[in-house]
Scaffold this motif. Structure first.
Motif, PDB file in Angstrom:
ATOM      1  N   ARG A 288       0.860  -1.176   0.000  1.00 56.84           N
ATOM      2  CA  ARG A 288       0.000   0.000   0.000  1.00 56.84           C
ATOM      3  C   ARG A 288       0.895   1.224   0.000  1.00 56.84           C
ATOM      4  NH1 ARG A 288      -5.076  -0.272   4.109  1.00 56.84           N
ATOM      5  NH2 ARG A 288      -5.757   1.418   2.739  1.00 56.84           N
ATOM      6  N   VAL A 289       0.431   2.297  -0.610  1.00 62.11           N
ATOM      7  CA  VAL A 289       1.222   3.521  -0.718  1.00 62.11           C
ATOM      8  C   VAL A 289       0.506   4.641   0.028  1.00 62.11           C
ATOM      9  CG1 VAL A 289       2.191   5.235  -2.290  1.00 62.11           C
ATOM     10  CG2 VAL A 289       2.193   2.814  -2.933  1.00 62.11           C
ATOM     11  N   GLN A 290       1.258   5.350   0.864  1.00 66.82           N
ATOM     12  CA  GLN A 290       0.698   6.480   1.602  1.00 66.82           C
ATOM     13  C   GLN A 290       1.021   7.781   0.875  1.00 66.82           C
ATOM     14  OE1 GLN A 290       2.504   7.506   5.378  1.00 66.82           O
ATOM     15  NE2 GLN A 290       0.563   8.266   6.194  1.00 66.82           N
ATOM     16  N   PHE A 291      -0.029   8.520   0.531  1.00 63.15           N
ATOM     17  CA  PHE A 291       0.129   9.813  -0.123  1.00 63.15           C
ATOM     18  C   PHE A 291      -0.162  10.937   0.872  1.00 63.15           C
ATOM     19  CE2 PHE A 291      -0.914   6.997  -3.674  1.00 63.15           C
ATOM     20  CZ  PHE A 291       0.026   7.370  -4.628  1.00 63.15           C
ATOM     21  N   LYS A 292       0.631  11.983   0.782  1.00 68.24           N
ATOM     22  CA  LYS A 292       0.368  13.209   1.525  1.00 68.24           C
ATOM     23  C   LYS A 292       0.509  14.386   0.570  1.00 68.24           C
ATOM     24  CE  LYS A 292       1.638  11.734   6.194  1.00 68.24           C
ATOM     25  NZ  LYS A 292       2.469  12.026   7.400  1.00 68.24           N
ATOM     26  N   SER A 293      -0.080  15.526   0.965  1.00 69.60           N
ATOM     27  CA  SER A 293      -0.044  16.748   0.144  1.00 69.60           C
ATOM     28  C   SER A 293      -0.457  16.460  -1.292  1.00 69.60           C
ATOM     29  CB  SER A 293       1.370  17.365   0.173  1.00 69.60           C
ATOM     30  OG  SER A 293       1.765  17.658   1.498  1.00 69.60           O
ATOM     31  N   PHE A 294      -1.444  15.568  -1.445  1.00 71.83           N
ATOM     32  CA  PHE A 294      -1.895  15.160  -2.777  1.00 71.83           C
ATOM     33  C   PHE A 294      -2.795  16.237  -3.364  1.00 71.83           C
ATOM     34  CE2 PHE A 294      -4.598  12.977  -5.804  1.00 71.83           C
ATOM     35  CZ  PHE A 294      -3.763  12.041  -6.402  1.00 71.83           C
ATOM     36  N   ARG A 295      -2.458  16.678  -4.582  1.00 69.36           N
ATOM     37  CA  ARG A 295      -3.277  17.687  -5.259  1.00 69.36           C
ATOM     38  C   ARG A 295      -3.053  17.552  -6.758  1.00 69.36           C
ATOM     39  NH1 ARG A 295       1.507  19.551  -3.845  1.00 69.36           N
ATOM     40  NH2 ARG A 295       2.550  21.159  -5.101  1.00 69.36           N
ATOM     41  N   VAL A 296      -4.108  17.367  -7.484  1.00 73.92           N
ATOM     42  CA  VAL A 296      -4.032  17.347  -8.944  1.00 73.92           C
ATOM     43  C   VAL A 296      -5.231  18.133  -9.479  1.00 73.92           C
ATOM     44  CG1 VAL A 296      -2.790  15.150  -9.093  1.00 73.92           C
ATOM     45  CG2 VAL A 296      -5.281  15.157  -9.131  1.00 73.92           C
ATOM     46  N   PRO A 297      -5.053  18.857 -10.579  1.00 75.84           N
ATOM     47  CA  PRO A 297      -6.154  19.655 -11.136  1.00 75.84           C
ATOM     48  C   PRO A 297      -7.243  18.765 -11.731  1.00 75.84           C
ATOM     49  CG  PRO A 297      -4.234  19.760 -12.554  1.00 75.84           C
ATOM     50  CD  PRO A 297      -3.797  19.048 -11.323  1.00 75.84           C
ATOM     51  N   ALA A 298      -8.338  19.392 -12.122  1.00 75.05           N
ATOM     52  CA  ALA A 298      -9.514  18.653 -12.580  1.00 75.05           C
ATOM     53  C   ALA A 298      -9.239  17.794 -13.803  1.00 75.05           C
ATOM     54  CB  ALA A 298     -10.661  19.625 -12.861  1.00 75.05           C
ATOM     55  N   ASN A 299      -8.296  18.188 -14.625  1.00 68.04           N
ATOM     56  CA  ASN A 299      -8.015  17.427 -15.844  1.00 68.04           C
ATOM     57  C   ASN A 299      -6.810  16.497 -15.698  1.00 68.04           C
ATOM     58  OD1 ASN A 299      -6.464  19.724 -15.572  1.00 68.04           O
ATOM     59  ND2 ASN A 299      -6.309  20.129 -17.774  1.00 68.04           N
ATOM     60  N   ALA A 300      -6.529  16.081 -14.458  1.00 62.05           N
ATOM     61  CA  ALA A 300      -5.423  15.153 -14.209  1.00 62.05           C
ATOM     62  C   ALA A 300      -5.865  14.074 -13.230  1.00 62.05           C
ATOM     63  CB  ALA A 300      -4.210  15.905 -13.657  1.00 62.05           C
ATOM     64  N   SER A 301      -5.178  12.948 -13.239  1.00 61.84           N
ATOM     65  CA  SER A 301      -5.499  11.845 -12.342  1.00 61.84           C
ATOM     66  C   SER A 301      -4.259  10.987 -12.117  1.00 61.84           C
ATOM     67  CB  SER A 301      -6.629  10.983 -12.912  1.00 61.84           C
ATOM     68  OG  SER A 301      -6.267  10.471 -14.185  1.00 61.84           O
TER      69      SER A 301
END
Length: 516
Positions: free
Chosen positions: A153-166
């Motif tokens: 499992r991978v822990q993400f922090k400070s995750f932010r991507v714009p509406a047209n990204a994934s």
């Protein structure tokens, strides 16, 4: 000898059991102390179609990947001592421990790039490699590994991507999880991913269409930790007791027909370790509601921060075949357990140590085809000889089946008084660590409790039902604590005093009897 409850003596093993609620008796909605018949969430799940769609997404991710597995890696390596801590620990923990986490610090951001730089070929940076895509956007690929892991499992922090990204998490052999978008599943930029089988996975960010300088500044995440799951998580192939019965190989009582679609294997991260239990979906008496209430044990999860990263695996089954018990078969089953049959995250709505219960609300709707099981608040703890039935995930194994009979002569363990707990004897199959929290049902398929563990003089032997009793938290004992959720129209909701009574023919004080 004085009966000993697993978890209260260091020399005796505890099997946590976490399971599921079973078929509910068809009753009028809102009937006092009993839920309506079980409901199903949508049409039956089409696994073939889901796997086909996953294959298509996987093919696209592979074709667009940039230096997959070749560029800079995010690596979390366990020491031999850390591996041995999990692998050699006695089984039957409260709850069962199957892995641990390693902190890493791998920040990925593109705020210092200009849109023009994306057109200049591959860019190695930020623990991965990025390149322009055909539609004017870009792809970033990074690889996460933890040598020797059975799953990650991978822990993400400070995750932010714009509406047209994934962002997707995937493996070379076809597993895919995501898309993770925006600020992540919880909306605050911090989460643990789904579980992928194997010791290597790829994190891939795709920005669709041209990325502006603003987009680049608003895109990034930090891989802050890696969950390393050990081989003991594989269930039937890693040391289940001889008396544990694969639910697909057994002639099961009709009481568990709906439970097969309600029970789920649970896995979560807590204080640096990875644990497993069992739980099940529970119906409420509101005919217009399908709130994803989920029942398990307090000794499994009692903290909100642990519930937040809970991953529930529904319809996790192992076919009964000539190769039953083969590790490769179990791994194959897990590899083909799609995201649509999992729910990531939950919140706690009620929990109590005395009756060892935790009622959650899952963070997403129940998977298609899932059952919400009924329940019965009648006291069975003193009803000697009452037959009980269970589906659970012992040792993290696929669904297992067991039958029990209430035994009011069984010795009682310290802090587990009869009434708060139900004591029974195994008559077919068995439970183990990982089964903790599994709801136990009566002959009508109604939940009457959930697994706490075992009490006896030989609890290291899961198959010794003569010396050991199986112990469940009694639903009847904590019904007043969960009635506001499961029976919202009941008069028990908002009762101010246990002495309150009236002559309206209703159990206003929630003691199981109609008031005079």
């Amino acid at each position: 000898m004085t009966p000993t409850s697993k978890g209260f003596a260091t020399t005796l093993a505890v099997f946590g059991l976490l399971g599921l609620a079973l078929t509910a008796m068809a009753n009028e909605p809102g009937a006092q102390g009993r839920a309506k018949a079980p409901e199903y969430a949508g049409a039956p799940f089409d696994k073939t179609n889901a796997l086909q769609q996953r294959a298509e997404v996987h093919a696209r991710l592979m074709s667009e990947s940039v230096d997959r597995g070749k560029g800079p890696r995010i690596r979390a390596e366990l020491t031999a001592v850390e591996m041995a801590e999990i692998d050699s620990a006695p089984r039957g923990g409260r709850p069962e421990r199957v892995g641990l986490t390693k902190a890493v610090s791998a920040s990925v951001d593109f705020g210092d790039l200009s849109p023009g730089e994306l057109k200049g070929g591959k860019l190695q940076r930020n623990h991965g490699t990025m390149a322009a895509a055909a539609d004017g956007g870009y792809v970033f690929t990074s690889t996460v590994s933890s040598p020797g892991a059975t799953a990650l499992r991978v822990q993400f922090k400070s995750f932010r991507v714009p509406a047209n990204a994934s962002v997707y998490l995937y493996t070379d052999n076809g597993q895919v999880f995501g898309p993770y978008t925006g600020r992540g599943p919880h909306g605050d930029g911090e989460f643990w991913s789904h579980t992928v089988m194997g010791d290597t996975a790829h994190v891939q960010l795709r920005h669709n269409g041209a990325a502006s300088a603003y987009d680049l500044r608003g895109t990034g995440f930090k891989v802050a930790g890696v969950g390393h799951v050990r081989p003991r998580w594989l269930g039937f192939c890693s040391g289940n007791a001889r008396c544990v019965e694969n639910a697909k190989c057994s002639s099961t009582d009709p009481a568990v027909n709906d439970a097969r679609n309600a029970v789920a294997h649970m896995q979560w991260v807590s204080r640096g370790y990875i644990y497993i239990c069992t739980g099940g979906l529970v119906a409420d008496t509101d005919s217009s509601s399908q709130v994803p209430y989920f029942l398990s044990a307090n000794h499994c999860i009692s903290r909100g921060r642990d519930a937040r990263n809970l991953e529930t695996f529904f319809k996790f089954e192992e076919p009964c075949a000539a190769t039953y018990g083969n590790c490769d078969d179990v791994i194959y089953t897990r590899n083909n357990h799609p995201q649509e049959l999992r729910v990531l995250g939950a919140s706690i709505v009620s929990t109590g140590r005395a009756t060892d219960h935790t009622l959650f609300e899952l963070n997403d709707v129940a998977p298609a085809g899932s059952a919400f099981l009924g329940w019965n608040a009648d006291d069975v703890a003193f009803a000697n000889g009452t037959p009980l039935f269970r589906i659970s995930h012992p040792g993290g194994a696929p669904q297992a089946y067991s039958e029990h009979t209430v035994d009011t002569s069984a010795g009682v363990c310290t802090s587990w008084p009869r009434g708060d707990r139900i004591y029974s004897r195994d008559v077919f199959g068995a439970t183990e660590g990982g089964s903790s929290g599994s709801p136990v049902v009566n002959g009508a398929g109604e939940i009457v409790g959930q697994l706490s563990g075992a009490c006896g003089t030989n609890v290291n032997d899961n198959c010794d039902s003569a010396s050991n009793a199986t112990v469940d938290g009694a639903f009847a004992a904590y019904f007043s604590e969960v009635a506001q959720f499961l029976d919202p129209g009941s008069s028990c909701v908002g009762t101010e005093s246990p002495e309150q009574s009236c002559s309206d023919g209703i159990d206003n004080d929630c003691d199981g009897a109609v008031d005079g």
